[in-house]
Design a protein around this motif. Structure first.
Motif, mmCIF file in Angstrom:
data_model
loop_
_atom_site.group_PDB
_atom_site.id
_atom_site.type_symbol
_atom_site.label_atom_id
_atom_site.label_comp_id
_atom_site.label_asym_id
_atom_site.label_seq_id
_atom_site.Cartn_x
_atom_site.Cartn_y
_atom_site.Cartn_z
ATOM 1 N N SER A 231 0.927 -0.966 0.823
ATOM 2 C CA SER A 231 0.410 -0.046 0.187
ATOM 3 C C SER A 231 0.437 1.256 0.348
ATOM 4 C CB SER A 231 -1.099 0.081 0.775
ATOM 5 O OG SER A 231 -0.538 -0.193 2.723
ATOM 6 N N SER A 232 2.090 1.624 1.129
ATOM 7 C CA SER A 232 2.755 2.701 0.858
ATOM 8 C C SER A 232 4.422 2.145 -0.485
ATOM 9 C CB SER A 232 2.747 3.129 2.062
ATOM 10 O OG SER A 232 3.708 1.474 3.218
ATOM 11 N N ASN A 233 4.137 0.878 -0.965
ATOM 12 C CA ASN A 233 5.336 0.491 -1.808
ATOM 13 C C ASN A 233 6.328 0.989 -0.085
ATOM 14 O OD1 ASN A 233 6.354 -0.432 -3.889
ATOM 15 N ND2 ASN A 233 7.349 1.822 -4.265
ATOM 16 N N SER A 234 6.315 0.452 0.922
ATOM 17 C CA SER A 234 7.769 -0.269 1.864
ATOM 18 C C SER A 234 7.905 -1.308 2.010
ATOM 19 C CB SER A 234 7.071 0.756 3.040
ATOM 20 O OG SER A 234 6.569 2.694 2.937
ATOM 21 N N ILE A 235 9.644 -0.956 2.682
ATOM 22 C CA ILE A 235 9.781 -2.632 2.710
ATOM 23 C C ILE A 235 9.940 -2.226 4.664
ATOM 24 C CG2 ILE A 235 12.366 -4.048 3.152
ATOM 25 C CD1 ILE A 235 10.553 -3.900 0.250
ATOM 26 N N VAL A 236 9.167 -3.447 5.735
ATOM 27 C CA VAL A 236 9.819 -2.889 6.681
ATOM 28 C C VAL A 236 10.775 -4.044 7.233
ATOM 29 C CG1 VAL A 236 9.058 -3.666 8.958
ATOM 30 C CG2 VAL A 236 7.228 -2.308 6.977
ATOM 31 N N LEU A 237 11.744 -3.588 7.944
ATOM 32 C CA LEU A 237 13.150 -4.552 8.505
ATOM 33 C C LEU A 237 13.294 -5.197 10.211
ATOM 34 C CD1 LEU A 237 15.941 -3.486 5.726
ATOM 35 C CD2 LEU A 237 14.173 -5.296 5.743
ATOM 36 N N ARG A 238 13.628 -6.213 9.907
ATOM 37 C CA ARG A 238 13.860 -6.564 11.324
ATOM 38 C C ARG A 238 14.926 -7.305 12.238
ATOM 39 N NH1 ARG A 238 9.204 -9.011 15.672
ATOM 40 N NH2 ARG A 238 10.327 -9.136 17.962
ATOM 41 N N GLY A 239 15.727 -7.609 12.104
ATOM 42 C CA GLY A 239 17.186 -7.638 13.124
ATOM 43 C C GLY A 239 17.918 -6.638 13.790
ATOM 44 N N GLU A 240 19.055 -7.821 14.021
ATOM 45 C CA GLU A 240 19.864 -7.116 14.516
ATOM 46 C C GLU A 240 20.539 -5.813 14.343
ATOM 47 O OE1 GLU A 240 21.084 -7.736 17.295
ATOM 48 O OE2 GLU A 240 20.065 -9.682 17.683
ATOM 49 N N PRO A 241 20.836 -4.850 14.914
ATOM 50 C CA PRO A 241 21.289 -3.431 13.919
ATOM 51 C C PRO A 241 22.761 -3.146 13.125
ATOM 52 C CG PRO A 241 20.950 -3.289 16.358
ATOM 53 C CD PRO A 241 20.965 -4.467 16.261
ATOM 54 N N ALA A 242 23.303 -4.433 13.303
ATOM 55 C CA ALA A 242 24.586 -4.222 12.604
ATOM 56 C C ALA A 242 24.260 -4.687 11.031
ATOM 57 C CB ALA A 242 25.792 -5.200 12.423
ATOM 58 N N ALA A 243 23.056 -6.066 11.285
ATOM 59 C CA ALA A 243 22.747 -6.305 9.673
ATOM 60 C C ALA A 243 21.550 -5.538 9.844
ATOM 61 C CB ALA A 243 21.828 -8.216 10.138
ATOM 62 N N LEU A 244 20.637 -4.322 10.039
ATOM 63 C CA LEU A 244 19.774 -4.198 9.676
ATOM 64 C C LEU A 244 20.641 -3.396 8.662
ATOM 65 C CD1 LEU A 244 16.860 -2.922 11.924
ATOM 66 C CD2 LEU A 244 17.134 -4.620 10.171
ATOM 67 N N THR A 245 21.224 -2.181 9.242
ATOM 68 C CA THR A 245 22.943 -1.770 7.943
ATOM 69 C C THR A 245 23.223 -2.453 6.794
ATOM 70 O OG1 THR A 245 23.303 -0.627 10.524
ATOM 71 C CG2 THR A 245 25.109 0.101 8.475
ATOM 72 N N ARG A 246 23.756 -3.361 7.222
ATOM 73 C CA ARG A 246 23.957 -3.699 5.427
ATOM 74 C C ARG A 246 22.582 -3.628 5.110
ATOM 75 N NH1 ARG A 246 26.815 -7.706 9.267
ATOM 76 N NH2 ARG A 246 25.322 -8.635 8.574
ATOM 77 N N VAL A 247 21.949 -4.429 4.975
ATOM 78 C CA VAL A 247 20.588 -4.596 4.180
ATOM 79 C C VAL A 247 19.508 -3.442 3.874
ATOM 80 C CG1 VAL A 247 17.930 -5.415 3.703
ATOM 81 C CG2 VAL A 247 19.922 -6.523 5.960
ATOM 82 N N GLN A 248 20.122 -1.961 4.596
ATOM 83 C CA GLN A 248 19.367 -0.760 4.285
ATOM 84 C C GLN A 248 20.634 -0.271 3.166
ATOM 85 O OE1 GLN A 248 18.811 1.887 7.508
ATOM 86 N NE2 GLN A 248 19.075 0.633 8.559
ATOM 87 N N SER A 249 21.764 -0.739 2.958
ATOM 88 C CA SER A 249 23.001 -0.225 2.364
ATOM 89 C C SER A 249 22.780 -1.070 0.609
ATOM 90 C CB SER A 249 24.225 -0.805 2.792
ATOM 91 O OG SER A 249 24.551 0.247 3.868
ATOM 92 N N LEU A 250 21.941 -2.550 0.949
ATOM 93 C CA LEU A 250 21.968 -3.082 -0.507
ATOM 94 C C LEU A 250 20.384 -2.425 -0.474
ATOM 95 C CD1 LEU A 250 22.129 -5.572 -2.371
ATOM 96 C CD2 LEU A 250 21.195 -6.699 -0.759
ATOM 97 N N ILE A 251 19.064 -1.817 0.406
ATOM 98 C CA ILE A 251 17.874 -1.565 -0.385
ATOM 99 C C ILE A 251 18.311 -0.449 -1.009
ATOM 100 C CG2 ILE A 251 15.576 -0.633 -0.047
ATOM 101 C CD1 ILE A 251 16.108 -2.959 2.003
ATOM 102 N N PHE A 252 19.572 0.592 -0.685
ATOM 103 C CA PHE A 252 19.153 1.825 -1.133
ATOM 104 C C PHE A 252 19.901 1.759 -2.660
ATOM 105 C CE2 PHE A 252 19.040 3.999 3.412
ATOM 106 C CZ PHE A 252 17.847 4.064 2.961
ATOM 107 N N ASP A 253 20.960 0.700 -2.720
ATOM 108 C CA ASP A 253 21.447 0.964 -4.231
ATOM 109 C C ASP A 253 20.353 -0.217 -4.983
ATOM 110 O OD1 ASP A 253 23.545 0.332 -6.058
ATOM 111 O OD2 ASP A 253 24.034 -1.769 -5.612
ATOM 112 N N LEU A 254 19.245 -0.782 -4.397
ATOM 113 C CA LEU A 254 18.583 -1.692 -5.742
ATOM 114 C C LEU A 254 18.013 -0.163 -6.133
ATOM 115 C CD1 LEU A 254 18.549 -4.854 -3.851
ATOM 116 C CD2 LEU A 254 19.650 -4.103 -6.188
#
Length: 681
Positions: A231-254
Motif C-alpha cells: 500500500s505504501s511501497n515500503s519495506i519493513v526490516l527487523r533484525g540485529e542493528p549491524a545486519a540492518l545497516t548492511r541490508v539498508q545499504s543494499l536496498i538503497f543501492d537497488l
C-alpha cells in the motif's frame, strides 16, 4: 557458712539429677542427630550402603529391584546425620538413582530413567520440573537451544500456543537452564521502515529473502526479517542493528539503480493470458485499447498496440508467442503496473461441475379393433372397414388372398403377399380372424387386441472441469442429419436435397463463478435430446424429444442443488368407427377400433459444484475417478491386469494417479506392473 554450702551442694545435685532424667527421656532420633560419623566406604555393595544410611538417619528406604552396583564414599571430617543424608543423595545421583518420597513416610530408591514422569524427589539433589515463560524468542528455538544442557534423565517440551518451555531435570541443572534462558530471551532487534521511490516493494522483498537466506536454507530464513507493504511501497526490516545497516545499504543501492534503468521492460506472464490482460493495463495508463487481432503465427509484437496519446504515461504491447507484455514507461509507472500484474497473474481456481439427469417414464397402450371385408366372386371389394391405427390391416390380407388367382409369374402377386406378411409381422397382441362365402360373395374379418406397458429409467451423469469464470461445454451424443429443403430439377430427374446436422444427446454448458464466501454461481444450460421416430410412414422427417434447461443459481461448494424438473402426464383416446353401425347396441363394437394411451414422464436435473483450490485437490479428485474406472475393469475381469494400468506402464510410462498423502516421490519411468499401488476406496 557451712549451712549455705550444703544448700548450694543440694541444688547442684538436684540439677544434675534432672539433667540425667531429661537425657534419659530423649528419643533415639535426637541422640542420633547429635552423633557425627566419618564415611569411609570402599567398593561396598550399594544395598548395604543404603542399609547403613537408613540405620544412621532413622529413615525407611524401599529399594527398587533394579538397584544394583557398588559405591565408594570417603569424608575427611565427621559429618552430622543431615550432612550424611545429603552425601547419600549425591552418591545415589552419581550412580543414576533418585529418592522419591511415598505417602507412608518412607522413601523409594529407583533408577533415574523415567524420573521426569514421576513425582518430585527430595533433597538438594532432587528431580524437579519448571515452566519457563518466553517473551522474545519462540518456544521451539529455545527448546532446541537448551536441550543439549539437559541430562539424559531430563526432558524438554516446547508449547508453541503459550510460548513456554517445560524442563524436567535435577535442581542444580535447572538453575543453569534458567540462567541460559534469561540470557537468550532478550529482544536485541530493531525495526526499520524504508520507503522505496523507484522499485517495487514486492520485488525488492523477494530479492532480499533470496540473498539473506542461509547457505542450503530456504528463502525468508535469514537473520533479517523482510516484509513488503504494497500500500505504501515500503519495506519493513527487523533484525540485529549491524545486519540492518548492511541490508539498508543494499536496498538503497537497488532503488537507485532502478531510477537509472531502462524504461522498457518485458514481463512474462505465468497464468493469465496476455491478450486478456492487455486491455486492462491499457485502460489504467490511458492508452487506447487494442481492437485488432494479432498477426497469424503470433510472431513479433502485437501489431494492434495503439500509439501513445499526449500526456500518456506508458505504452503497452503484447508478444503472443511467449505470452508476454512489453511495457515502456517511467520507473514509477513500471512499479505500479508490476504490482497490478503480480496481483492478477495468479493461479486460478477450478470448478468441477457434476450433473445428474434422471428421467422416469411409464407408457401404457390398450387397443381393440375389428375390421371387415366383403368382396365379390372376382375379388373386387364391395364393402370393407379399415382403420389407420391397426397394425394388421385387413385390406392387405384380402389383397394377398385375391392375388392367389393371378399367374405365378405376375410380380403383383408377390407384392401383395409381401404387404400382407409385413402387416401381420408388425401387429401386437392378439390377432384373430376368419372368412367364408355367402353365395357368390366372399367375406372376412380380423380382430386385433393388444395391451402394451413400457417403462424406462434414464440416468445420465455428465461432468466437466473448468477454470473460474470460464465457460465449458460437454456433448455426448450423435450428429443427426435433418432435411431442411428439397428441389426437383430437370423434370424431376435430378432431385436436390439440403440437410443440416443437429447434435442429439446430452449437452451441458456451464460457466462457474467462485464467490468470496465459498459458494459458486452457476450459469447453466442443460440439454437432453433423443430421436422419437419418424413423423409418418410416408415421410422421412424425424421426431426429436428435447428437454432443455437454462438458468442461473448459487450453490455452496460440494452441495447438491436441483436445477429444474418436469412432470408430464399425457392421456389420449383414439376411436375409429363406422357411423351409425358403431352406435348399435351389442354389435356396435364390431364396427369401431379404440386405442387408449397414457404416458407419464418425470424429469429431474441435479447439479453439484466442487471447487478445486490447489494441485493437491486436483490430484486427489483424479485419483478417485481413476480408481473408480480401474475398479470397474477389475470387476469385469478380476484375473486380468486393468488396461488402464497397462496403458500407463507401456505407453505413457508413468504411474497411476494416487491421493497426495500417498505420493512420496515423483513418478519416473520405467514402471513395474507388480509395484502399482492398490485402488484406493
Amino acid at each position: 557458712m557451712i549451712r549455705s554450702s550444703s544448700r548450694l551442694f543440694g541444688r547442684l545435685a538436684a540439677l544434675m539429677l534432672a539433667a540425667l532424667v531429661v537425657q534419659a527421656g530423649l528419643p533415639a532420633t535426637a541422640a542420633r542427630a547429635q552423633e557425627r560419623q566419618i564415611l569411609n566406604v570402599q567398593g561396598a555393595d550399594i544395598r548395604a550402603f543404603i542399609q547403613d544410611i537408613a540405620r544412621s538417619t532413622g529413615r525407611t528406604f524401599i529399594v527398587d529391584p533394579a538397584v544394583t552396583g557398588t559405591v565408594t564414599v570417603t569424608s575427611d571430617r565427621p559429618l552430622t546425620p543431615a550432612e550424611t543424608y545429603e552425601v547419600f543423595l549425591s552418591t545415589l545421583r552419581a550412580n543414576g538413582l533418585v529418592v522419591i518420597p511415598t505417602g507412608s513416610g518412607a522413601y523409594r530408591i529407583a533408577p533415574a530413567q523415567g524420573a521426569a514422569q514421576g513425582p518430585a524427589t527430595v533433597g538438594t539433589e532432587r528431580f524437579s520440573t519448571e515452566v519457563f515463560q518466553l517473551h522474545h524468542i519462540d518456544a521451539a528455538s529455545a527448546a532446541e537451544t537448551i536441550r543439549p544442557l539437559v541430562g539424559p534423565q531430563g526432558q524438554v517440551l516446547a508449547n508453541p500456543n503459550s510460548n513456554t518451555v517445560v524442563v524436567a531435570d535435577f535442581v542444580d541443572n535447572l538453575a543453569r537452564v534458567r540462567a541460559l534462558i534469561a540470557r537468550i530471551d532478550v529482544d536485541r532487534t530493531d525495526i526499520v521502515v524504508i520507503t522505496l521511490e523507484n522499485s517495487s516493494a514486492r520485488e525488492i522483498a523477494a530479492v532480499l529473502d533470496e540473498v539473506l537466506a542461509p547457505v542450503g536454507g530456504q528463502a525468508g530464513q535469514g537473520l533479517v526479517k523482510v516484509t513488503a507493504v504494497e500500500s505504501s511501497n515500503s519495506i519493513v526490516l527487523r533484525g540485529e542493528p549491524a545486519a540492518l545497516t548492511r541490508v539498508q545499504s543494499l536496498i538503497f543501492d537497488l532503488d537507485q539503480r532502478a531510477l537509472t534503468s531502462d524504461d522498457v521492460r518485458v514481463v512474462f506472464l505465468e497464468h493469465i493470458d496476455a491478450e486478456q490482460l492487455l486491455p486492462v493495463l491499457q485502460q489504467i495508463v490511458g492508452q487506447a485499447v487494442s481492437t485488432e487481432a494479432p498477426s497469424a503465427g503470433g510472431e513479433g509484437a502485437d501489431s494492434a498496440a495503439a500509439p501513445p496519446a499526449p500526456g500518456q504515461r506508458a505504452t503497452i504491447a503484447r508478444y503472443p508467442g511467449a505470452n508476454a507484455l512489453v511495457i515502456s514507461a517511467p520507473p514509477e509507472t513500471q512499479r505500479m503496473l508490476g504490482d497490478v500484474i503480480a496481483q492478477l497473474d495468479r493461479r486460478r481456481q477450478q470448478v468441477l461441475i457434476e450433473a445428474i439427469v434422471v428421467e422416469l417414464s411409464d407408457n401404457a397402450v390398450r387397443e381393440l379393433g375389428v375390421q371387415w371385408l366383403l368382396a365379390g366372386e372376382d375379388g373386387n371389394p364391395v364393402l370393407a372397414t379399415n382403420y389407420t391405427d391397426r397394425a394388421a390391416p385387413l385390406l392387405s390380407v384380402g389383397g394377398a388372398l385375391a392375388g392367389r388367382d393371378l399367374d405365378a409369374d405376375d410380380p403383383l402377386r408377390d407384392q401383395l403377399a409381401t404387404a400382407a406378411v409385413n402387416g401381420l409381422l408388425g401387429a401386437n397382441g392378439f390377432i384373430g380372424g376368419g372368412g367364408g362365402r355367402i353365395g357368390d360373395a366372399l367375406f372376412g374379418f380380423i380382430i386385433n387386441a393388444a395391451k402394451t406397458d413400457s417403462g424406462s429409467n434414464l440416468l445420465q451423469t455428465p461432468s466437466l472441469m473448468t477454470l473460474d469464470n470460464e465457460e465449458a461445454t460437454i456433448l455426448v451424443g450423435q450428429e443427426v442429419p435433418i432435411t431442411t429443403g428439397e428441389t426437383l430439377l430437370n423434370g424431376n430427374d435430378n432431385p436436390f436435397r439440403t440437410t443440416q446436422r443437429q447434435d442429439i444427446g446430452v449437452k451441458l454448458i456451464v460457466r462457474p463463478q467462485i464467490n468470496a464466501g465459498g459458494s459458486v454461481t452457476l450459469f447453466i444450460r442443460q440439454e437432453v435430446s433423443s430421436i422419437n421416430g419418424i413423423l409418418s410412414s410416408n415421410a422421412n422427417d424425424l421426431i426429436l424429444d428435447k428437454r432443455e434447461l437454462e438458468t442461473t443459481l448459487v450453490v455452496d461448494d460440494g452441495d447438491i442443488a436441483v436445477a429444474g424438473g418436469l412432470l408430464d402426464q399425457n392421456d389420449r383416446l383414439s376411436v375409429d368407427r363406422v357411423p351409425v353401425l358403431s352406435d348399435v347396441p351389442l354389435i356396435g363394437g364390431l364396427f369401431r377400433s379404440e386405442s387408449r394411451q397414457r404416458g407419464r414422464t418425470n424429469l429431474m436435473i441435479f447439479i453439484r459444484p466442487t471447487i478445486i483450490r490447489s494441485p493437491a485437490d486436483a490430484q486427489r479428485l483424479t485419483a478417485d475417478r481413476w480408481g473408480y474406472m480401474r475398479q470397474e475393469q477389475l470387476r469385469v475381469a478380476p484375473d486380468q491386469e486393468p488396461s488402464l494400468d497397462e496403458l500407463l506402464r507401456d505407453y505413457i510410462r508413468t504411474q497411476p494417479p494416487v491421493p497426495p498423502q500417498y505420493l512420496e516421490v515423483a513418478p519416473v519411468a520405467p514402471v513395474d506392473g507388480d509395484t502399482l499401488p492398490p485402488v484406493q476406496p
